[in-house]
Design a protein around this motif. Structure first.
Motif, PDB file in Angstrom:
ATOM      1  N   LEU A  25     -41.252  60.702 -14.074  1.00 51.67           N
ATOM      2  CA  LEU A  25     -40.078  61.402 -14.595  1.00 51.67           C
ATOM      3  C   LEU A  25     -39.233  60.323 -15.451  1.00 51.67           C
ATOM      4  CD1 LEU A  25     -39.055  63.807 -11.765  1.00 51.67           C
ATOM      5  CD2 LEU A  25     -40.182  64.261 -13.703  1.00 51.67           C
ATOM      6  N   MET A  26     -38.955  59.098 -14.814  1.00 53.93           N
ATOM      7  CA  MET A  26     -38.166  58.228 -15.699  1.00 53.93           C
ATOM      8  C   MET A  26     -38.809  57.737 -17.040  1.00 53.93           C
ATOM      9  SD  MET A  26     -35.143  56.671 -15.234  1.00 53.93           S
ATOM     10  CE  MET A  26     -34.527  55.559 -16.837  1.00 53.93           C
ATOM     11  N   MET A  27     -40.442  57.677 -16.880  1.00 55.25           N
ATOM     12  CA  MET A  27     -40.992  57.279 -18.067  1.00 55.25           C
ATOM     13  C   MET A  27     -40.852  58.048 -19.234  1.00 55.25           C
ATOM     14  SD  MET A  27     -44.195  55.397 -16.057  1.00 55.25           S
ATOM     15  CE  MET A  27     -44.988  55.190 -17.805  1.00 55.25           C
ATOM     16  N   GLU A  28     -40.885  59.611 -18.726  1.00 51.80           N
ATOM     17  CA  GLU A  28     -40.870  60.425 -19.699  1.00 51.80           C
ATOM     18  C   GLU A  28     -39.530  60.241 -20.547  1.00 51.80           C
ATOM     19  OE1 GLU A  28     -41.555  65.511 -20.013  1.00 51.80           O
ATOM     20  OE2 GLU A  28     -41.642  64.345 -18.123  1.00 51.80           O
ATOM     21  N   LEU A  29     -38.577  60.572 -19.461  1.00 51.76           N
ATOM     22  CA  LEU A  29     -37.201  60.336 -20.038  1.00 51.76           C
ATOM     23  C   LEU A  29     -36.867  59.379 -21.081  1.00 51.76           C
ATOM     24  CD1 LEU A  29     -34.264  61.738 -20.240  1.00 51.76           C
ATOM     25  CD2 LEU A  29     -33.620  60.408 -18.052  1.00 51.76           C
ATOM     26  N   THR A  30     -37.410  58.118 -20.576  1.00 52.89           N
ATOM     27  CA  THR A  30     -37.143  57.026 -21.407  1.00 52.89           C
ATOM     28  C   THR A  30     -37.820  56.998 -22.701  1.00 52.89           C
ATOM     29  OG1 THR A  30     -37.207  55.440 -19.376  1.00 52.89           O
ATOM     30  CG2 THR A  30     -37.688  54.647 -21.731  1.00 52.89           C
ATOM     31  N   ARG A  31     -38.973  57.625 -22.892  1.00 52.94           N
ATOM     32  CA  ARG A  31     -39.691  57.969 -24.149  1.00 52.94           C
ATOM     33  C   ARG A  31     -38.827  58.828 -24.908  1.00 52.94           C
ATOM     34  NH1 ARG A  31     -44.549  58.113 -20.910  1.00 52.94           N
ATOM     35  NH2 ARG A  31     -44.393  60.336 -20.901  1.00 52.94           N
ATOM     36  N   LEU A  32     -38.177  59.540 -24.419  1.00 52.28           N
ATOM     37  CA  LEU A  32     -37.427  60.709 -25.336  1.00 52.28           C
ATOM     38  C   LEU A  32     -36.243  59.952 -25.769  1.00 52.28           C
ATOM     39  CD1 LEU A  32     -37.154  64.004 -23.070  1.00 52.28           C
ATOM     40  CD2 LEU A  32     -38.591  63.436 -24.990  1.00 52.28           C
ATOM     41  N   VAL A  33     -35.506  59.020 -24.723  1.00 52.25           N
ATOM     42  CA  VAL A  33     -34.298  58.500 -25.268  1.00 52.25           C
ATOM     43  C   VAL A  33     -34.632  57.238 -26.358  1.00 52.25           C
ATOM     44  CG1 VAL A  33     -32.617  56.786 -24.738  1.00 52.25           C
ATOM     45  CG2 VAL A  33     -32.833  58.987 -23.193  1.00 52.25           C
ATOM     46  N   GLN A  34     -35.664  56.603 -26.039  1.00 50.41           N
ATOM     47  CA  GLN A  34     -36.181  55.458 -27.059  1.00 50.41           C
ATOM     48  C   GLN A  34     -36.463  55.981 -28.467  1.00 50.41           C
ATOM     49  OE1 GLN A  34     -39.333  53.463 -24.922  1.00 50.41           O
ATOM     50  NE2 GLN A  34     -38.062  51.993 -24.102  1.00 50.41           N
ATOM     51  N   LYS A  35     -37.019  57.194 -28.201  1.00 46.30           N
ATOM     52  CA  LYS A  35     -37.260  57.939 -29.629  1.00 46.30           C
ATOM     53  C   LYS A  35     -35.831  58.029 -30.560  1.00 46.30           C
ATOM     54  CE  LYS A  35     -39.718  61.859 -31.780  1.00 46.30           C
ATOM     55  NZ  LYS A  35     -38.330  62.500 -32.277  1.00 46.30           N
ATOM     56  N   THR A  36     -34.940  58.380 -29.693  1.00 48.34           N
ATOM     57  CA  THR A  36     -33.748  58.724 -30.361  1.00 48.34           C
ATOM     58  C   THR A  36     -32.851  57.413 -30.755  1.00 48.34           C
ATOM     59  OG1 THR A  36     -33.324  60.697 -29.188  1.00 48.34           O
ATOM     60  CG2 THR A  36     -31.309  59.924 -30.212  1.00 48.34           C
ATOM     61  N   VAL A  37     -33.087  56.518 -30.110  1.00 49.87           N
ATOM     62  CA  VAL A  37     -32.544  54.963 -30.387  1.00 49.87           C
ATOM     63  C   VAL A  37     -33.319  54.435 -31.677  1.00 49.87           C
ATOM     64  CG1 VAL A  37     -32.277  52.781 -29.768  1.00 49.87           C
ATOM     65  CG2 VAL A  37     -31.876  54.843 -27.979  1.00 49.87           C
ATOM     66  N   ARG A  38     -34.763  54.907 -31.802  1.00 49.59           N
ATOM     67  CA  ARG A  38     -35.358  54.286 -32.824  1.00 49.59           C
ATOM     68  C   ARG A  38     -35.089  54.916 -34.241  1.00 49.59           C
ATOM     69  NH1 ARG A  38     -39.490  54.193 -29.376  1.00 49.59           N
ATOM     70  NH2 ARG A  38     -40.419  56.412 -30.053  1.00 49.59           N
ATOM     71  N   GLU A  39     -34.621  56.207 -33.970  1.00 50.40           N
ATOM     72  CA  GLU A  39     -34.317  56.923 -35.061  1.00 50.40           C
ATOM     73  C   GLU A  39     -32.790  56.900 -35.441  1.00 50.40           C
ATOM     74  OE1 GLU A  39     -35.187  60.928 -33.994  1.00 50.40           O
ATOM     75  OE2 GLU A  39     -37.510  60.647 -34.195  1.00 50.40           O
ATOM     76  N   SER A  40     -31.943  55.933 -34.811  1.00 52.68           N
ATOM     77  CA  SER A  40     -30.796  55.662 -35.138  1.00 52.68           C
ATOM     78  C   SER A  40     -30.331  54.624 -36.062  1.00 52.68           C
ATOM     79  CB  SER A  40     -29.945  55.651 -33.961  1.00 52.68           C
ATOM     80  OG  SER A  40     -30.058  56.890 -32.983  1.00 52.68           O
ATOM     81  N   SER A  41     -29.496  54.776 -36.734  1.00 49.12           N
ATOM     82  CA  SER A  41     -29.032  53.535 -37.575  1.00 49.12           C
ATOM     83  C   SER A  41     -28.211  52.613 -36.716  1.00 49.12           C
ATOM     84  CB  SER A  41     -28.239  54.112 -38.935  1.00 49.12           C
ATOM     85  OG  SER A  41     -27.020  54.461 -38.151  1.00 49.12           O
ATOM     86  N   TRP A  42     -28.214  51.294 -37.405  1.00 48.78           N
ATOM     87  CA  TRP A  42     -27.323  50.300 -36.633  1.00 48.78           C
ATOM     88  C   TRP A  42     -25.984  50.746 -36.627  1.00 48.78           C
ATOM     89  CZ3 TRP A  42     -22.963  47.899 -38.304  1.00 48.78           C
ATOM     90  CH2 TRP A  42     -22.491  46.754 -37.284  1.00 48.78           C
ATOM     91  N   TRP A  43     -25.500  51.460 -37.324  1.00 46.22           N
ATOM     92  CA  TRP A  43     -24.197  51.916 -37.147  1.00 46.22           C
ATOM     93  C   TRP A  43     -23.824  52.803 -36.010  1.00 46.22           C
ATOM     94  CZ3 TRP A  43     -19.291  51.282 -38.586  1.00 46.22           C
ATOM     95  CH2 TRP A  43     -18.433  52.206 -38.394  1.00 46.22           C
ATOM     96  N   GLU A  44     -24.878  53.576 -35.740  1.00 45.09           N
ATOM     97  CA  GLU A  44     -24.903  54.448 -34.636  1.00 45.09           C
ATOM     98  C   GLU A  44     -25.230  53.704 -33.367  1.00 45.09           C
ATOM     99  OE1 GLU A  44     -26.663  59.052 -35.722  1.00 45.09           O
ATOM    100  OE2 GLU A  44     -27.790  57.202 -36.155  1.00 45.09           O
ATOM    101  N   GLN A  45     -25.978  52.601 -33.324  1.00 46.67           N
ATOM    102  CA  GLN A  45     -26.291  51.666 -32.324  1.00 46.67           C
ATOM    103  C   GLN A  45     -25.468  50.870 -31.927  1.00 46.67           C
ATOM    104  OE1 GLN A  45     -30.484  50.152 -32.266  1.00 46.67           O
ATOM    105  NE2 GLN A  45     -31.186  51.718 -33.624  1.00 46.67           N
ATOM    106  N   ARG A  46     -24.696  50.129 -33.097  1.00 39.14           N
ATOM    107  CA  ARG A  46     -23.763  49.143 -32.539  1.00 39.14           C
ATOM    108  C   ARG A  46     -22.506  49.106 -33.543  1.00 39.14           C
ATOM    109  NH1 ARG A  46     -28.703  46.624 -31.687  1.00 39.14           N
ATOM    110  NH2 ARG A  46     -28.990  45.958 -29.590  1.00 39.14           N
ATOM    111  N   GLY A  47     -22.507  49.662 -34.647  1.00 35.55           N
ATOM    112  CA  GLY A  47     -21.578  49.507 -35.450  1.00 35.55           C
ATOM    113  C   GLY A  47     -20.403  50.178 -35.172  1.00 35.55           C
ATOM    114  N   VAL A  48     -20.475  51.535 -34.536  1.00 35.62           N
ATOM    115  CA  VAL A  48     -19.169  52.260 -34.192  1.00 35.62           C
ATOM    116  C   VAL A  48     -18.238  51.458 -33.304  1.00 35.62           C
ATOM    117  CG1 VAL A  48     -18.274  54.338 -33.068  1.00 35.62           C
ATOM    118  CG2 VAL A  48     -20.193  54.416 -34.776  1.00 35.62           C
ATOM    119  N   ASP A  49     -19.278  50.757 -32.186  1.00 35.53           N
ATOM    120  CA  ASP A  49     -18.431  50.083 -31.115  1.00 35.53           C
ATOM    121  C   ASP A  49     -17.773  48.847 -31.668  1.00 35.53           C
ATOM    122  OD1 ASP A  49     -18.782  51.852 -28.786  1.00 35.53           O
ATOM    123  OD2 ASP A  49     -20.844  51.797 -29.288  1.00 35.53           O
TER     124      ASP A  49
END
Length: 349
Positions: A25-49
């Motif tokens: 279950l954790m591995m499956e959720l991790t894959r879903l989240v990692q996919k979203t992270v990879r598709e996100s820009s630097w601004w979304e990942q770190r730029g905003v904060d």
């Protein structure tokens, strides 16, 4: 001893296939989240904060300038601006830095941890990271290890603990930091003392030289600005874990069960979201499942995590600030004085 639903009761003849499914279950959720992270820009990942932290630093000159005014309104605005900036830097900044969420570079992660935790936060980076990342996150809601026990002061009455004692944090923090240096390498102790002194003395000197305050006034402003939001800070630290299922070191569930049962989200709050960060307020579940994500990324993956947990019949715990305050005020002895009972998520260990 607390217990949870019958379908999770332990069975000596546990089906290995079911155990494997739970593990995945954790591995499956991790894959879903990692996919979203990879598709996100630097601004979304770190730029905003990073921008929010930069704004906090940029606002400081205006705060010092306003504190030089003889008019009560301007002086109050300056004090408020300094309090907000200090909270953003020392709560949001230190939290992100402790998890290495401000940079991909290991060298910069180390630098930011020392800068935010020691120079700005007046604490030791090594002890801070160990207590928060290696203990609280690794052993969330495990009695005596990651159960937020550092915030418990059982001999204090509930009103004093909840509303008065937190105001002493600016004084207590550097004292505790010095005690944490015992047993540390000499170079770490020297670095911490120097960094803490630099941070405290810099604010004091600027208040004296730029704002024109006298010694006693400068010290009072330092205390007020550093303690301004310490009450909700302590509240947030205890509201989101204590009172939820607690575990023993030898009988603890798998990670996804531990975090979904032992962590709670508070509703979105414009002021606290800005100052403390989403990962400490309305995305605390997401943060405990994926602690290296920035506040903005925790907010972005929140729908994925909540939908996944609910789809798998796992709890996604949320409650209001006032409801938690009411609970702690009326059950202070049970939750904060006496050790909470251990919960057995039987069948998922």
């Amino acid at each position: 001893m607390q217990s949870l639903p019958e379908e999770w009761r332990e069975n000596e003849n546990t089906d290995p296939q079911k155990e494997e499914e739970k593990e995945s279950l954790m591995m499956e959720l991790t894959r879903l989240v990692q996919k979203t992270v990879r598709e996100s820009s630097w601004w979304e990942q770190r730029g905003v904060d990073c921008t929010i932290l930069a704004v906090a630093f940029i606002s400081l000159p205006a705060a010092f300038w306003l504190l030089a005014s003889c008019q009560v309104l301007y002086f109050t605005l300056g004090l408020l601006a300094m309090g907000v900036a200090h909270t953003v830097i020392t709560v949001k900044g230190t939290h992100l830095a402790s998890h290495g969420a401000l940079s991909e570079s290991l060298a910069w992660r180390h630098f930011w941890a020392i800068f935010f935790i020691e120079v700005c936060g007046s604490f030791t980076a090594r002890a801070g990271v160990r207590a928060h990342v290696k203990m609280h996150h690794a052993h969330t809601n495990v009695i005596g290890l990651g159960d937020s026990s550092t915030w418990k002061v059982p001999f204090l009455p509930r009103s004093v603990y909840l509303f008065i004692a937190p105001l002493a944090l600016p004084i207590i923090t550097p004292i505790v930091a010095m005690k944490q240096l015992k047993g540390q390498p000499l170079w770490v102790a020297v670095r911490t003392v120097v960094c803490v002194c630099v941070g405290v003395c810099a604010q004091y000197m600027l208040l004296c030289c730029v704002s024109g305050l006298e010694c006693s006034s400068a010290l009072l402003v330092m205390l007020l600005s550093r303690a301004m939001f310490s009450v909700p800070y302590i509240h947030v630290n205890i509201f989101q874990h204590i009172g939820l299922p607690m575990f023993s070191l030898t009988r603890r569930p798998k990670r996804i069960y531990q975090m979904s049962h032992g962590v709670l989200n508070l509703p979105r709050n414009p002021l606290l979201d800005w100052m403390f960060g989403h990962s400490l307020i309305n995305c605390h579940v997401e943060h405990h499942l994926f602690p290296t994500l920035s506040d903005n990324m925790c907010l972005k993956v929140k729908p994925i995590v909540s939908q996944y947990l609910k789809a798998k019949s796992l709890p996604y715990q949320e409650d209001s600030y006032l409801a938690r305050l009411y609970l702690f005020f009326h059950k202070y002895q049970e939750l904060m004085v006496f050790a909470p009972p251990i919960t057995e998520l039987v069948g998922v260990q």
